[in-house]
Design a protein around this motif. Structure first.
Motif, PDB file in Angstrom:
ATOM      1  N   SER A 181      -9.182   0.456   5.642  1.00  0.00           N
ATOM      2  CA  SER A 181     -10.152  -0.618   5.886  1.00  0.00           C
ATOM      3  C   SER A 181     -10.064  -1.693   4.807  1.00  0.00           C
ATOM      4  O   SER A 181     -10.180  -2.886   5.097  1.00  0.00           O
ATOM      5  CB  SER A 181     -11.560  -0.055   5.952  1.00  0.00           C
ATOM      6  N   LEU A 182      -9.823  -1.307   3.565  1.00  0.00           N
ATOM      7  CA  LEU A 182      -9.670  -2.265   2.476  1.00  0.00           C
ATOM      8  C   LEU A 182      -8.368  -3.051   2.627  1.00  0.00           C
ATOM      9  O   LEU A 182      -8.342  -4.269   2.430  1.00  0.00           O
ATOM     10  CB  LEU A 182      -9.702  -1.538   1.135  1.00  0.00           C
ATOM     11  N   ILE A 205      -6.687  -3.612   5.429  1.00  0.00           N
ATOM     12  CA  ILE A 205      -6.790  -4.480   6.601  1.00  0.00           C
ATOM     13  C   ILE A 205      -7.702  -5.670   6.312  1.00  0.00           C
ATOM     14  O   ILE A 205      -7.426  -6.792   6.731  1.00  0.00           O
ATOM     15  CB  ILE A 205      -7.281  -3.671   7.820  1.00  0.00           C
ATOM     16  N   SER A 206      -8.771  -5.440   5.567  1.00  0.00           N
ATOM     17  CA  SER A 206      -9.653  -6.544   5.192  1.00  0.00           C
ATOM     18  C   SER A 206      -8.902  -7.555   4.334  1.00  0.00           C
ATOM     19  O   SER A 206      -9.073  -8.771   4.492  1.00  0.00           O
ATOM     20  CB  SER A 206     -10.862  -6.000   4.437  1.00  0.00           C
ATOM     21  N   THR A 207      -8.040  -7.079   3.453  1.00  0.00           N
ATOM     22  CA  THR A 207      -7.222  -7.969   2.633  1.00  0.00           C
ATOM     23  C   THR A 207      -6.269  -8.770   3.499  1.00  0.00           C
ATOM     24  O   THR A 207      -6.130  -9.992   3.333  1.00  0.00           O
ATOM     25  CB  THR A 207      -6.429  -7.158   1.596  1.00  0.00           C
ATOM     26  N   ILE A 208      -5.617  -8.115   4.442  1.00  0.00           N
ATOM     27  CA  ILE A 208      -4.662  -8.797   5.313  1.00  0.00           C
ATOM     28  C   ILE A 208      -5.360  -9.837   6.175  1.00  0.00           C
ATOM     29  O   ILE A 208      -4.875 -10.964   6.324  1.00  0.00           O
ATOM     30  CB  ILE A 208      -3.898  -7.778   6.174  1.00  0.00           C
ATOM     31  N   LEU A 209      -6.508  -9.499   6.731  1.00  0.00           N
ATOM     32  CA  LEU A 209      -7.229 -10.456   7.571  1.00  0.00           C
ATOM     33  C   LEU A 209      -7.726 -11.657   6.767  1.00  0.00           C
ATOM     34  O   LEU A 209      -7.700 -12.786   7.255  1.00  0.00           O
ATOM     35  CB  LEU A 209      -8.390  -9.773   8.274  1.00  0.00           C
ATOM     36  N   SER A 251     -13.011 -12.640   4.188  1.00  0.00           N
ATOM     37  CA  SER A 251     -12.807 -11.198   4.333  1.00  0.00           C
ATOM     38  C   SER A 251     -13.894 -10.648   5.254  1.00  0.00           C
ATOM     39  O   SER A 251     -15.084 -10.876   5.013  1.00  0.00           O
ATOM     40  CB  SER A 251     -12.893 -10.509   2.976  1.00  0.00           C
ATOM     41  N   PRO A 252     -13.526  -9.920   6.306  1.00  0.00           N
ATOM     42  CA  PRO A 252     -14.556  -9.376   7.204  1.00  0.00           C
ATOM     43  C   PRO A 252     -15.544  -8.466   6.489  1.00  0.00           C
ATOM     44  O   PRO A 252     -16.739  -8.500   6.769  1.00  0.00           O
ATOM     45  CB  PRO A 252     -13.757  -8.616   8.259  1.00  0.00           C
ATOM     46  N   THR A 301       0.857  -1.179   0.000  1.00  0.00           N
ATOM     47  CA  THR A 301       0.000   0.000   0.000  1.00  0.00           C
ATOM     48  C   THR A 301       0.896   1.233   0.000  1.00  0.00           C
ATOM     49  O   THR A 301       2.044   1.180   0.435  1.00  0.00           O
ATOM     50  CB  THR A 301      -0.960   0.008   1.204  1.00  0.00           C
ATOM     51  N   ALA A 302       0.386   2.340  -0.478  1.00  0.00           N
ATOM     52  CA  ALA A 302       1.204   3.547  -0.551  1.00  0.00           C
ATOM     53  C   ALA A 302       0.500   4.757   0.048  1.00  0.00           C
ATOM     54  O   ALA A 302       1.088   5.487   0.840  1.00  0.00           O
ATOM     55  CB  ALA A 302       1.584   3.844  -1.996  1.00  0.00           C
ATOM     56  N   ASP A 303      -0.744   4.958  -0.306  1.00  0.00           N
ATOM     57  CA  ASP A 303      -1.441   6.172   0.097  1.00  0.00           C
ATOM     58  C   ASP A 303      -2.771   5.812   0.739  1.00  0.00           C
ATOM     59  O   ASP A 303      -3.599   5.156   0.120  1.00  0.00           O
ATOM     60  CB  ASP A 303      -1.672   7.040  -1.150  1.00  0.00           C
ATOM     61  N   PRO A 304      -3.003   6.249   1.996  1.00  0.00           N
ATOM     62  CA  PRO A 304      -4.267   5.905   2.645  1.00  0.00           C
ATOM     63  C   PRO A 304      -5.487   6.600   2.029  1.00  0.00           C
ATOM     64  O   PRO A 304      -6.610   6.204   2.298  1.00  0.00           O
ATOM     65  CB  PRO A 304      -4.061   6.328   4.100  1.00  0.00           C
ATOM     66  N   LEU A 305      -5.272   7.610   1.197  1.00  0.00           N
ATOM     67  CA  LEU A 305      -6.403   8.269   0.551  1.00  0.00           C
ATOM     68  C   LEU A 305      -6.882   7.498  -0.675  1.00  0.00           C
ATOM     69  O   LEU A 305      -8.085   7.414  -0.927  1.00  0.00           O
ATOM     70  CB  LEU A 305      -6.028   9.700   0.163  1.00  0.00           C
TER      71      LEU A 305
END
Length: 135
Positions: free
Chosen positions: A54-55, A57-61, A113-114, A45-49
């Motif tokens: 949330s996307l 973290i959902s991928t990681i989980l 994915s949550p 990931t590079a930019d939180p904007l």
């Protein structure tokens, strides 16, 4: 022009009968048993904007909840932007993962994915109290 026409025919012939493969997850354990290789998964990931935390973290989980031996699965987050927001979201996700991962294993949740799980109604898989607690 004949050369390009022949080239086009040759390249199109590959597309006439595409190969489609599917995996049989139940056969992997029977075939390999404890000899499954270690797997490293990098989520970048590079930019939180442009990539909401949330996307990410959902991928990681969902990757952490794979049906794969935990000791052979490593998940890494590469945050090129060094965002504090992504760091905080990852910290919160580590707390949530302590509940989410056993929940997925216990009830064999699909999708893992949550975000996808809670967007649809899967309340009939577990008790309403436990579902509310996880949500």
């Amino acid at each position: 022009e004949l050369w390009y026409a022949a080239y086009w025919v040759v390249t199109q012939s590959v597309r006439w009968s595409p190969v489609r493969r599917c995996t049989f997850r139940d056969r992997l354990t029977a075939r390999y048993g404890d000899r499954l290789p270690g797997v490293d998964i990098f989520v970048c990931t590079a930019d939180p904007l442009s990539e909401p935390p949330s996307l990410v973290i959902s991928t990681i989980l969902s990757v952490m909840a794979y049906n794969y031996p935990a000791e052979k699965l490593s998940v890494y987050l590469s945050d090129d932007g060094g965002s504090v927001l992504t760091f905080y979201a990852m910290w919160e996700a580590s707390l949530f993962a302590k509940h989410w991962l056993p929940f997925c294993k216990r009830y064999n949740i699909e999708p893992r994915s949550p975000a996808a799980y809670f967007s649809e109604s899967y309340q009939d898989l577990c008790t309403p109290k436990e579902w509310s607690f996880i949500k």
